[in-house]
Write a protein that holds these residues in place. Structure first.
Motif, PDB file in Angstrom:
ATOM      1  N   GLN A 477       0.827  -1.205   0.000  1.00  0.00           N
ATOM      2  CA  GLN A 477       0.000   0.000   0.000  1.00  0.00           C
ATOM      3  C   GLN A 477       0.866   1.261   0.000  1.00  0.00           C
ATOM      4  N   ARG A 478       1.954   1.238   0.737  1.00  0.00           N
ATOM      5  CA  ARG A 478       2.855   2.388   0.733  1.00  0.00           C
ATOM      6  C   ARG A 478       3.553   2.535  -0.619  1.00  0.00           C
ATOM      7  N   LEU A 479       3.843   1.390  -1.275  1.00  0.00           N
ATOM      8  CA  LEU A 479       4.419   1.467  -2.616  1.00  0.00           C
ATOM      9  C   LEU A 479       3.422   2.096  -3.590  1.00  0.00           C
ATOM     10  N   ALA A 480       2.146   1.746  -3.452  1.00  0.00           N
ATOM     11  CA  ALA A 480       1.117   2.371  -4.288  1.00  0.00           C
ATOM     12  C   ALA A 480       1.020   3.865  -4.015  1.00  0.00           C
ATOM     13  N   LEU A 481       1.179   4.257  -2.762  1.00  0.00           N
ATOM     14  CA  LEU A 481       1.177   5.682  -2.422  1.00  0.00           C
ATOM     15  C   LEU A 481       2.381   6.384  -3.027  1.00  0.00           C
ATOM     16  N   ALA A 482       3.550   5.718  -2.971  1.00  0.00           N
ATOM     17  CA  ALA A 482       4.747   6.304  -3.588  1.00  0.00           C
ATOM     18  C   ALA A 482       4.538   6.470  -5.089  1.00  0.00           C
ATOM     19  N   ARG A 483       3.906   5.505  -5.719  1.00  0.00           N
ATOM     20  CA  ARG A 483       3.607   5.622  -7.150  1.00  0.00           C
ATOM     21  C   ARG A 483       2.694   6.812  -7.422  1.00  0.00           C
ATOM     22  N   ALA A 484       1.724   7.026  -6.525  1.00  0.00           N
ATOM     23  CA  ALA A 484       0.825   8.168  -6.696  1.00  0.00           C
ATOM     24  C   ALA A 484       1.554   9.492  -6.548  1.00  0.00           C
ATOM     25  N   LEU A 485       2.570   9.534  -5.693  1.00  0.00           N
ATOM     26  CA  LEU A 485       3.297  10.782  -5.446  1.00  0.00           C
ATOM     27  C   LEU A 485       4.414  11.010  -6.440  1.00  0.00           C
ATOM     28  N   TYR A 486       4.748  10.010  -7.252  1.00  0.00           N
ATOM     29  CA  TYR A 486       5.858  10.127  -8.195  1.00  0.00           C
ATOM     30  C   TYR A 486       5.592  11.247  -9.199  1.00  0.00           C
ATOM     31  N   GLY A 487       6.551  12.121  -9.360  1.00  0.00           N
ATOM     32  CA  GLY A 487       6.411  13.242 -10.276  1.00  0.00           C
ATOM     33  C   GLY A 487       5.701  14.440  -9.692  1.00  0.00           C
ATOM     34  N   ASP A 488       5.343  14.378  -8.400  1.00  0.00           N
ATOM     35  CA  ASP A 488       4.691  15.499  -7.709  1.00  0.00           C
ATOM     36  C   ASP A 488       3.459  15.990  -8.473  1.00  0.00           C
ATOM     37  N   PRO A 489       2.434  15.119  -8.659  1.00  0.00           N
ATOM     38  CA  PRO A 489       1.243  15.537  -9.410  1.00  0.00           C
ATOM     39  C   PRO A 489       0.431  16.560  -8.631  1.00  0.00           C
ATOM     40  N   PRO A 490      -0.272  17.446  -9.322  1.00  0.00           N
ATOM     41  CA  PRO A 490      -1.072  18.471  -8.636  1.00  0.00           C
ATOM     42  C   PRO A 490      -2.368  17.936  -8.037  1.00  0.00           C
ATOM     43  N   ILE A 491      -2.819  16.744  -8.468  1.00  0.00           N
ATOM     44  CA  ILE A 491      -4.057  16.159  -7.959  1.00  0.00           C
ATOM     45  C   ILE A 491      -3.737  14.779  -7.417  1.00  0.00           C
TER      46      ILE A 491
END
Length: 576
Positions: A477-491
């Motif tokens: 789950q934390r890896l999925a969160l890291a994937r979501a934060l990759y590239g510093d998306p605005p949303i």
């Protein structure tokens, strides 16, 4: 649907792609014409040997005729090889031009269906390509030359021409009857086999649960029921195909014998030479060979035509989205008006007229009981829910105006059921693209996963499968969160991101949310648990697909707070 939209969809369909190969198909047709003309060589050679060489006893004539025949046959073999090579190259180019589009269209279609559309679309494309590059397609290129062979038979003698024409009509009728009898059973058998295979593949993804709880017997029984249907339909279809093939073989052998008999009668009557009799037999057999090949390869043709129809419908329904590269990153301001989301198999919609405003740079927590529509709302906000109606604006413009390729890098999303992909940890964090090491490490540090990764045998290069077996549930789950934060998306949209987290993971999640708020990122947090809700600027309570209440977090986020009742019909949501 308007005629303009129909033309637009047709322009992105399969037909125009195949039409782009018209010069190659014309070349194949020309080579087929040359090859078919050269296939008259054995007939002419036999006429010369029987009617000239044997009469004149000239060895020099035999040598000259034989050399010419060998040259013509070699040229025929060369033209057949060339047309085969052209078709193979057509297949390769078709795969290069169509593979990516078929995969994308199948992927988009899978958002609206439970079928494994990408896998089926790839199988359909393989079926079409194999037919185009196989032997069956040559019969269709050779068929236009049947009248030429029949004309030559008429030139030898009208009786031979009429015999050949009669057998040609019988085989054409047989091919038509074979199509009428075998097309639908073959398609039903294919659908049944696909259904059985997809059922088994889908269930075996949960093999641990099946084994642990003794569910394998029930699964096997259900699969055997589907498999029995597929086997029965396949057997029935094969019986029909074999009957047609047997009838075609009978007609072919009968044609050879009766043609020879007709020629013998003409020889006895003095109307035909023995050489012409033997040559006519070969000629008629050659004339009917394309029809026989069509009958023999009819099943492959039916399967390829069905696959072509599915591919055409898929590409027309899901045309390639035009990239709007260079668009500025969205700010993340959402305006939702009268949003209704439905799902197949449900009479009532999941979301029932949601009205919601999310200012850019704000954090919104969505809470409520299970089945209230929280996850559905999250998927609508990122544009992946297939059946949504109403007004959904991102920065004042319709969300549907964004292509997925353009919008995807600007969105970070953690689904309720974490899905990892075959590859390394770094590749999973980098969204299966080329990993940017600093950004990968930054995303892992933001979720508190960096030290755990370094303890693995190969660190960020550790390979994981679809299930992420080398990681615990919390680490996945934390890896999925890291994937979501990759590239510093605005949303950033998080659906139950703390469901499997321990205390350390909770702290890492809260720190990540605090950092996102500091950077003024738009955050939508779907959760049942309240610690992270305290950070939200707005809490939205869903109940039965409606907004039951919304307000600041202190009143709604405190542990043990009851969810306010839904607003009455026609009323407004109750404030916190």
């Amino acid at each position: 649907m308007t005629s303009t939209s129909l033309r637009s969809r047709a322009a992105h369909g399969l037909g125009p792609i195949l039409m782009s190969f018209r010069r190659e198909f014309i070349a194949v047709g020309l080579f087929s014409g040359v090859a078919n003309l050269l296939m008259l060589t054995p007939t002419i050679y036999m006429l010369q040997v029987y009617d000239r060489v044997l009469v004149s006893h000239s060895e020099l004539t035999l040598l000259a005729v034989s050399l010419i025949a060998v040259f013509m046959l070699a040229l025929m073999a060369f033209t057949e090889w060339v047309r085969s090579r052209v078709l193979v190259r057509i297949g390769l180019r078709l795969d290069q031009q169509l593979g990516g589009r078929v995969f994308a269209a199948g992927f988009n279609a899978s958002l609206a269906t439970t079928e494994q559309t990408p896998a089926r679309a790839a199988a359909d494309m393989l079926q079409v390509r194999q037919f185009i590059t196989g032997q069956g397609v040559f019969a269709f290129f050779d068929a236009p030359w049947i009248p030429v062979y029949l004309a030559v038979a008429f030139i030898l003698h009208p009786v031979l021409g009429f015999v050949a024409l009669a057998f040609a009509c019988v085989q054409v009728l047989l091919a038509w009857l074979g199509h009428q009898r075998t097309a639908e059973p073959t398609q039903q058998a294919t659908r049944a086999a696909t259904d059985a295979n997809m059922y088994l593949q889908g269930k075996l993804r949960h093999v641990e649960t099946l084994e642990a709880m003794g569910m394998l017997g029930g699964l096997r029984r259900r699969w055997q029921e589907r498999h029995a249907v597929a086997v029965g339909r396949h057997s029935a279809a094969q019986d029909l195909v074999q009957k047609v093939a047997a009838a075609s073989k009978f007609v072919r052998y009968t044609q050879q014998s009766l043609t020879l008999a007709a020629g013998a009668m003409l020889v006895i009557a003095g109307d035909l030479t023995p050489g012409a009799m033997i040559a006519a037999n070969l000629l008629v057999a050659r004339a009917l060979a394309p029809i026989d090949a069509i009958v023999t390869n009819w099943r492959e043709f039916v399967l390829a035509r069905s696959a072509y129809g599915r591919l055409r419908a898929l590409l027309e329904a899901h045309p390639e989205a035009a990239s709007q590269g260079g668009r500025a990153a969205p700010q993340g301001a959402y305006q939702v008006r009268k949003l209704v989301a439905a799902a197949p198999g449900r009479a009532a919609p999941i979301l029932k007229g949601i009205d919601l405003d999310i200012p850019a740079g704000h954090m919104v927590a969505v809470v409520g009981p299970s089945g209230s529509g929280k996850s559905t709302l999250a998927r609508c906000l990122i544009g992946v829910w297939p059946d949504a109606q109403g007004e959904l604006l991102l920065d004042g413009a319709p969300l549907s105006g964004w292509s997925r390729a353009d919008l995807g890098p600007f969105i970070g999303y953690v689904p309720q059921d974490v899905e990892l992909f075959e590859g390394t940890i770094a590749e999973n964090i980098a969204r299966m693209g080329e990993p940017d090491s600093p950004q990968v490490i930054a995303a892992a540090r933001a979720t508190g996963l960096h030290e755990d990764i370094l303890r693995l045998p190969r660190g960020y290069d550790t390979a994981i499968g679809d299930s992420g077996g080398v990681l615990s549930a919390g680490q996945r789950q934390r890896l999925a969160l890291a994937r979501a934060l990759y590239g510093d998306p605005p949303i950033v949209v998080l659906d139950e991101p703390n469901a499997s987290l321990d205390e350390a993971g909770e702290r890492a999640l809260v720190q990540a949310l605090q950092e996102l708020r500091r950077r003024r990122r738009t955050i939508v947090l779907v959760t049942h648990r309240h610690p992270a809700v305290q950070l939200a600027d707005l809490v939205v309570v869903l109940q039965d697909g409606k907004v039951a209440a919304m307000g600041k977090p202190p009143a709604l986020a405190a542990p043990g707070t009851a969810v306010p009742p839904a607003a009455p019909a026609g009323g407004t949501p109750q404030p916190a």
